[in-house]
Design an enzyme around this catalytic site. Structure first.
Site, PDB file in Angstrom:
ATOM      1  N   LYS A   1       1.496  -3.004 -15.193  1.00  0.00           N
ATOM      2  CA  LYS A   1       1.558  -4.313 -14.583  1.00  0.00           C
ATOM      3  C   LYS A   1       1.654  -4.209 -13.058  1.00  0.00           C
ATOM      4  CE  LYS A   1       4.639  -5.461 -18.362  1.00  0.00           C
ATOM      5  NZ  LYS A   1       6.066  -5.712 -18.676  1.00  0.00           N
TER       6      LYS A   1
ATOM      7  N   ASP B   1       1.691   8.797  -7.858  1.00  0.00           N
ATOM      8  CA  ASP B   1       2.901   9.597  -7.727  1.00  0.00           C
ATOM      9  C   ASP B   1       2.552  11.011  -8.186  1.00  0.00           C
ATOM     10  OD1 ASP B   1       5.675   9.935  -7.292  1.00  0.00           O
ATOM     11  OD2 ASP B   1       6.145   9.508  -9.365  1.00  0.00           O
TER      12      ASP B   1
END
Ligand code: IMP
Ligand code: MG
Length: 180
Positions: free
Chosen positions: A43, A103
């Site tokens: 999301k 990341d």
């Protein structure tokens, strides 16, 4: 108040707006004559997606997929679970995967390999934030708005345990919030 959980603002609303407009113009130039399909990874990327698509002056289609790699911690588990797959046929499409943050890169590495098997013409990655220090998968974004240090950030779609997505800027979360 929401901002009480924030240690400092890393990227302000104004900086976000300017950078997203700039990226939209660049994508508009790069995707002339192509069949652009923007894929938002739910999301975290919804706000970036909503702003970026309006900064692109080209006909394009959009789709959403939902994967999970995190649970409620702050480190990637390395296990990617597909919760919702794409609806559209990818044959001949020029995919632009829109991500909130890169990341370890494990999530996108997995997703790009999976989507490349579906007859796409091209696949590129646009990420709002990049934490290159933490990369373990062999992945470099084609478009990146901001390179940030190794700190856990929230806001503009990014969450900690599903919260703080509605902050209009990118902020560093106070340690006490996720260490308690
Ligand atoms: P990766 O597989 O380690 O690259 O993880 C990517 C996903 O982890 C992102 O799409 C985010 O949902 C989440 N993530 C990584 N770093 C942060 C952060 O600093 N704040 C919030 N979510 C993060
Ligand atoms: Mg997340």
């Amino acid at each position: 108040m929401l901002k009480d959980a924030i240690e400092k603002v890393l990227v302000s609303e104004e900086e976000l707006k300017a950078k997203v407009q700039e990226l939209g113009s660049q994508i508009t130039r790069d995707y002339q004559g192509k069949d652009l399909l923007m894929v938002s990874v739910l999301k975290g990327s919804v706000i970036f997606m909503a702003d970026l698509m309006r900064a692109i002056d080209l006909p394009c289609t959009i789709d959403f997929m939902c994967v999970s790699s995190y649970g409620s911690g702050t480190k990637s588990s390395g296990v990617v679970k597909i919760i919702k797959d794409l609806d559209l046929d990818l044959h001949g499409k020029d995919l632009l995967i829109v991500e909130d943050i890169l990341d370890s890169g494990k999530t996108l590495h997995y997703i790009t390999r999976m989507l490349a098997d579906r007859g796409t013409a091209s696949i590129r990655i646009a990420t709002l934030l990049d934490k290159p220090e933490r990369r373990t998968a062999p992945l470099t974004p084609d478009y990146s708005c901001f390179t940030i240090p190794d700190e856990f950030v929230v806001g503009y779609g990014l969450d900690y345990d599903e919260r703080y997505r509605n902050l209009p800027y990118i902020g560093v979360l106070k340690r006490e919030v996720y260490e308690k």
